[in-house]
Design a protein around this motif. Structure first.
Motif, PDB file in Angstrom:
ATOM      1  N   PHE A  25       0.835  -1.205   0.000  1.00 41.77           N
ATOM      2  CA  PHE A  25       0.000   0.000   0.000  1.00 41.77           C
ATOM      3  C   PHE A  25       0.875   1.262   0.000  1.00 41.77           C
ATOM      4  O   PHE A  25       0.614   2.212  -0.746  1.00 41.77           O
ATOM      5  N   LEU A  26       1.931   1.281   0.798  1.00 45.71           N
ATOM      6  CA  LEU A  26       2.835   2.434   0.835  1.00 45.71           C
ATOM      7  C   LEU A  26       3.586   2.587  -0.490  1.00 45.71           C
ATOM      8  O   LEU A  26       3.862   3.708  -0.922  1.00 45.71           O
ATOM      9  N   GLY A  27       3.914   1.479  -1.140  1.00 47.65           N
ATOM     10  CA  GLY A  27       4.550   1.551  -2.459  1.00 47.65           C
ATOM     11  C   GLY A  27       3.629   2.198  -3.486  1.00 47.65           C
ATOM     12  O   GLY A  27       4.075   2.981  -4.329  1.00 47.65           O
ATOM     13  N   ILE A  28       2.352   1.892  -3.415  1.00 49.56           N
ATOM     14  CA  ILE A  28       1.375   2.517  -4.319  1.00 49.56           C
ATOM     15  C   ILE A  28       1.318   4.022  -4.076  1.00 49.56           C
ATOM     16  O   ILE A  28       1.329   4.821  -5.018  1.00 49.56           O
ATOM     17  N   ILE A  29       1.280   4.417  -2.821  1.00 48.16           N
ATOM     18  CA  ILE A  29       1.276   5.849  -2.493  1.00 48.16           C
ATOM     19  C   ILE A  29       2.544   6.515  -3.019  1.00 48.16           C
ATOM     20  O   ILE A  29       2.496   7.616  -3.581  1.00 48.16           O
ATOM     21  N   PHE A  30       3.696   5.848  -2.874  1.00 49.71           N
ATOM     22  CA  PHE A  30       4.953   6.418  -3.364  1.00 49.71           C
ATOM     23  C   PHE A  30       4.940   6.603  -4.879  1.00 49.71           C
ATOM     24  O   PHE A  30       5.396   7.628  -5.381  1.00 49.71           O
ATOM     25  N   VAL A  31       4.412   5.627  -5.603  1.00 50.52           N
ATOM     26  CA  VAL A  31       4.368   5.747  -7.067  1.00 50.52           C
ATOM     27  C   VAL A  31       3.491   6.931  -7.480  1.00 50.52           C
ATOM     28  O   VAL A  31       3.845   7.683  -8.385  1.00 50.52           O
ATOM     29  N   TYR A  32       2.371   7.119  -6.812  1.00 59.50           N
ATOM     30  CA  TYR A  32       1.536   8.286  -7.115  1.00 59.50           C
ATOM     31  C   TYR A  32       2.234   9.584  -6.726  1.00 59.50           C
ATOM     32  O   TYR A  32       2.102  10.600  -7.412  1.00 59.50           O
ATOM     33  N   PHE A  33       2.996   9.566  -5.648  1.00 63.80           N
ATOM     34  CA  PHE A  33       3.797  10.724  -5.252  1.00 63.80           C
ATOM     35  C   PHE A  33       4.810  11.064  -6.344  1.00 63.80           C
ATOM     36  O   PHE A  33       4.969  12.226  -6.728  1.00 63.80           O
ATOM     37  N   VAL A  34       5.486  10.050  -6.865  1.00 71.93           N
ATOM     38  CA  VAL A  34       6.455  10.255  -7.944  1.00 71.93           C
ATOM     39  C   VAL A  34       5.746  10.735  -9.204  1.00 71.93           C
ATOM     40  O   VAL A  34       6.236  11.625  -9.908  1.00 71.93           O
ATOM     41  N   TYR A  35       4.598  10.175  -9.490  1.00 69.10           N
ATOM     42  CA  TYR A  35       3.831  10.581 -10.673  1.00 69.10           C
ATOM     43  C   TYR A  35       3.474  12.073 -10.594  1.00 69.10           C
ATOM     44  O   TYR A  35       3.536  12.770 -11.594  1.00 69.10           O
ATOM     45  N   CYS A  36       3.132  12.533  -9.407  1.00 65.98           N
ATOM     46  CA  CYS A  36       2.743  13.941  -9.235  1.00 65.98           C
ATOM     47  C   CYS A  36       3.938  14.884  -9.203  1.00 65.98           C
ATOM     48  O   CYS A  36       3.796  16.055  -9.557  1.00 65.98           O
ATOM     49  N   THR A  37       5.098  14.404  -8.776  1.00 62.66           N
ATOM     50  CA  THR A  37       6.250  15.297  -8.607  1.00 62.66           C
ATOM     51  C   THR A  37       7.343  15.095  -9.655  1.00 62.66           C
ATOM     52  O   THR A  37       8.268  15.901  -9.719  1.00 62.66           O
ATOM     53  N   GLY A  38       7.269  14.051 -10.429  1.00 61.79           N
ATOM     54  CA  GLY A  38       8.277  13.797 -11.454  1.00 61.79           C
ATOM     55  C   GLY A  38       9.293  12.763 -11.016  1.00 61.79           C
ATOM     56  O   GLY A  38       9.409  12.433  -9.845  1.00 61.79           O
ATOM     57  N   LYS A  39      10.059  12.250 -11.998  1.00 66.25           N
ATOM     58  CA  LYS A  39      10.992  11.155 -11.757  1.00 66.25           C
ATOM     59  C   LYS A  39      12.402  11.619 -11.402  1.00 66.25           C
ATOM     60  O   LYS A  39      13.311  10.809 -11.282  1.00 66.25           O
ATOM     61  N   ARG A  40      12.592  12.892 -11.195  1.00 69.85           N
ATOM     62  CA  ARG A  40      13.918  13.381 -10.816  1.00 69.85           C
ATOM     63  C   ARG A  40      14.149  13.154  -9.329  1.00 69.85           C
ATOM     64  O   ARG A  40      13.223  13.211  -8.529  1.00 69.85           O
ATOM     65  N   HIS A  41      15.375  12.884  -8.957  1.00 72.69           N
ATOM     66  CA  HIS A  41      15.792  12.749  -7.554  1.00 72.69           C
ATOM     67  C   HIS A  41      15.005  11.644  -6.832  1.00 72.69           C
ATOM     68  O   HIS A  41      14.578  11.828  -5.690  1.00 72.69           O
ATOM     69  N   LEU A  42      14.841  10.512  -7.474  1.00 72.99           N
ATOM     70  CA  LEU A  42      14.035   9.425  -6.906  1.00 72.99           C
ATOM     71  C   LEU A  42      14.600   8.884  -5.598  1.00 72.99           C
ATOM     72  O   LEU A  42      13.844   8.570  -4.675  1.00 72.99           O
ATOM     73  N   ILE A  43      15.914   8.790  -5.500  1.00 76.38           N
ATOM     74  CA  ILE A  43      16.506   8.258  -4.272  1.00 76.38           C
ATOM     75  C   ILE A  43      16.267   9.228  -3.117  1.00 76.38           C
ATOM     76  O   ILE A  43      15.889   8.821  -2.018  1.00 76.38           O
ATOM     77  N   PHE A  44      16.443  10.508  -3.362  1.00 80.07           N
ATOM     78  CA  PHE A  44      16.186  11.510  -2.324  1.00 80.07           C
ATOM     79  C   PHE A  44      14.706  11.513  -1.936  1.00 80.07           C
ATOM     80  O   PHE A  44      14.370  11.587  -0.747  1.00 80.07           O
ATOM     81  N   VAL A  65      15.712   2.749   4.839  1.00 80.92           N
ATOM     82  CA  VAL A  65      16.036   1.668   3.892  1.00 80.92           C
ATOM     83  C   VAL A  65      14.816   1.330   3.044  1.00 80.92           C
ATOM     84  O   VAL A  65      14.937   1.118   1.830  1.00 80.92           O
ATOM     85  N   PHE A  66      13.634   1.311   3.655  1.00 79.91           N
ATOM     86  CA  PHE A  66      12.403   1.056   2.896  1.00 79.91           C
ATOM     87  C   PHE A  66      12.215   2.137   1.825  1.00 79.91           C
ATOM     88  O   PHE A  66      11.980   1.822   0.652  1.00 79.91           O
ATOM     89  N   GLY A  67      12.336   3.399   2.210  1.00 78.57           N
ATOM     90  CA  GLY A  67      12.198   4.491   1.247  1.00 78.57           C
ATOM     91  C   GLY A  67      13.252   4.428   0.166  1.00 78.57           C
ATOM     92  O   GLY A  67      12.981   4.671  -1.015  1.00 78.57           O
ATOM     93  N   LEU A  68      14.482   4.089   0.555  1.00 74.24           N
ATOM     94  CA  LEU A  68      15.561   3.941  -0.415  1.00 74.24           C
ATOM     95  C   LEU A  68      15.246   2.816  -1.393  1.00 74.24           C
ATOM     96  O   LEU A  68      15.460   2.949  -2.603  1.00 74.24           O
ATOM     97  N   GLY A  69      14.707   1.716  -0.880  1.00 71.75           N
ATOM     98  CA  GLY A  69      14.303   0.602  -1.748  1.00 71.75           C
ATOM     99  C   GLY A  69      13.223   1.015  -2.731  1.00 71.75           C
ATOM    100  O   GLY A  69      13.247   0.614  -3.900  1.00 71.75           O
ATOM    101  N   LEU A  70      12.276   1.822  -2.278  1.00 76.43           N
ATOM    102  CA  LEU A  70      11.236   2.327  -3.185  1.00 76.43           C
ATOM    103  C   LEU A  70      11.851   3.186  -4.285  1.00 76.43           C
ATOM    104  O   LEU A  70      11.560   3.003  -5.474  1.00 76.43           O
ATOM    105  N   GLY A  71      12.696   4.133  -3.879  1.00 73.76           N
ATOM    106  CA  GLY A  71      13.305   5.043  -4.851  1.00 73.76           C
ATOM    107  C   GLY A  71      14.178   4.322  -5.862  1.00 73.76           C
ATOM    108  O   GLY A  71      14.107   4.577  -7.065  1.00 73.76           O
TER     109      GLY A  71
END
Length: 151
Positions: free
Chosen positions: A71-90, A132-138
């Motif tokens: 569920f958190l991964g889905i939220i992260f993908v939508y977050f990236v979709y709204c903000t762009g694919k730059r600086h994904l690790i950050f 580490v979880f966030g880093l794995g997502l990015g």
């Protein structure tokens, strides 16, 4: 190509949880961490004594934890979709830090979570696990977008 954001989010959520568990589970087995996050997730559904004293309790706990990670991964993908694919690790690290405050800080203190125990050093370990979880997502989103598996 993965175009469905929910499927992609579920996939990167599993990758993020696997990355977290690579560090978390050995530290739990070495008794550096009293409870892995799965125990907190499992305490939503089961009695505290059941979550780590029975095979059934452990299975339910880890399934609940992975479902939450998806569920958190889905939220992260939508977050990236709204903000762009730059600086994904950050962005992943920021997302992980927020999750530490929200999940471990806020949700854990709600009465529906029966396991409330947190020793002072554990809070810092949990911050590390959430980063580490966030880093794995990015990293997952970055690798999949570089290979053109996602748009």
């Amino acid at each position: 190509m993965i175009r469905d954001k929910i499927v992609l989010g579920g996939l990167v959520g599993v990758f993020g949880k696997l990355a977290m568990d690579i560090f978390q589970l050995p530290m739990w087995k070495m008794k550096l961490v009293k409870h892995p996050l799965a125990h907190y997730a499992g305490s939503l559904l089961l009695d505290v004594g059941t979550i780590h004293h029975t095979l059934f309790g452990s299975a339910v706990s880890f399934m609940a934890d992975y479902i939450y990670g998806i569920f958190l991964g889905i939220i992260f993908v939508y977050f990236v979709y709204c903000t762009g694919k730059r600086h994904l690790i950050f962005k992943g690290l920021i997302f992980g830090a927020f999750l530490w405050l929200f999940s471990f800080g806020v949700i854990r203190s709600l009465p529906i979570v029966k396991l409330r125990e947190a020793v002072p050093g554990s809070a810092l370990y949990q911050l590390f696990f959430h980063l580490v979880f966030g880093l794995g997502l990015g990293i997952s989103v970055k690798l999949l977008s570089q290979r053109r598996w996602i748009e």
